[in-house]
Motif scaffolding. Structure first.
Motif: not given
Length: 116
Positions: A10-15, A62-73, A107-109
Motif C-alpha cells: 500500500a505504501t509503494s502504491s501511494v508513492l 488534462k483528462a487523466v489528472l482527475p483519474t489519478v487524483r481519485a486513485k491517490i485518494t 506525501e499523498g495528502k
C-alpha cells in the motif's frame, strides 16, 4: 524471502501514484510550452497539424489528472486502513515500514492539496 506485507504494498502504491501525478503535471507544462512555441513560429506549412496534435495531447493529459487524483485518494484510504490494522494487530510490520507508510500518507495528502 518473504513476500512484502500489505502495508509495504500500500505504501509503494501511494508513492508510485504521487510520482505519476507529478509526471503528468510536468508533461502538461511541456505540452503548453510546445504549443506556445508553435503559436509564435511562422512559415511552417505543417504548423496547423502540429498545433492540433499538441492541443489534443494536452487535453488527453488534462483528462487523466482527475483519474489519478481519485486513485491517490483511494490508495491513501487503503494505506491508512493498513496502518490502523497494523496497530490493532500489535505492530506486525517493522517500525521502519510504519514510518515509511506515514511518510507516504503525508506525501499523498500534500499532493492532493497541491492539485486542488
Amino acid at each position: 524471502m518473504a513476500p512484502p506485507s500489505k502495508l509495504v504494498v500500500a505504501t509503494s502504491s501511494v508513492l508510485r501514484l504521487v510520482k505519476e501525478e507529478a509526471s503528468y503535471h510536468k508533461e502538461l507544462e511541456q505540452q503548453e510550452a510546445r504549443i506556445k512555441k508553435l503559436e509564435s513560429s511562422t512559415g511552417d506549412e505543417n504548423a496547423e497539424y502540429q498545433m492540433k496534435q499538441e492541443r489534443q495531447a494536452l487535453e488527453e493529459t488534462k483528462a487523466v489528472l482527475p483519474t489519478v487524483r481519485a486513485k491517490i485518494t483511494q490508495a491513501l484510504q487503503q494505506l491508512e486502513e493498513q496502518i490502523e490494522s497494523n496497530k490493532e494487530a500489535g505492530g506486525e510490520a517493522s517500525t521502519d515500514d510504519v514510518v515509511k507508510a506515514k511518510d507516504a500518507v503525508a506525501e499523498g495528502k500534500k499532493a492532493l492539496r497541491e492539485i486542488s
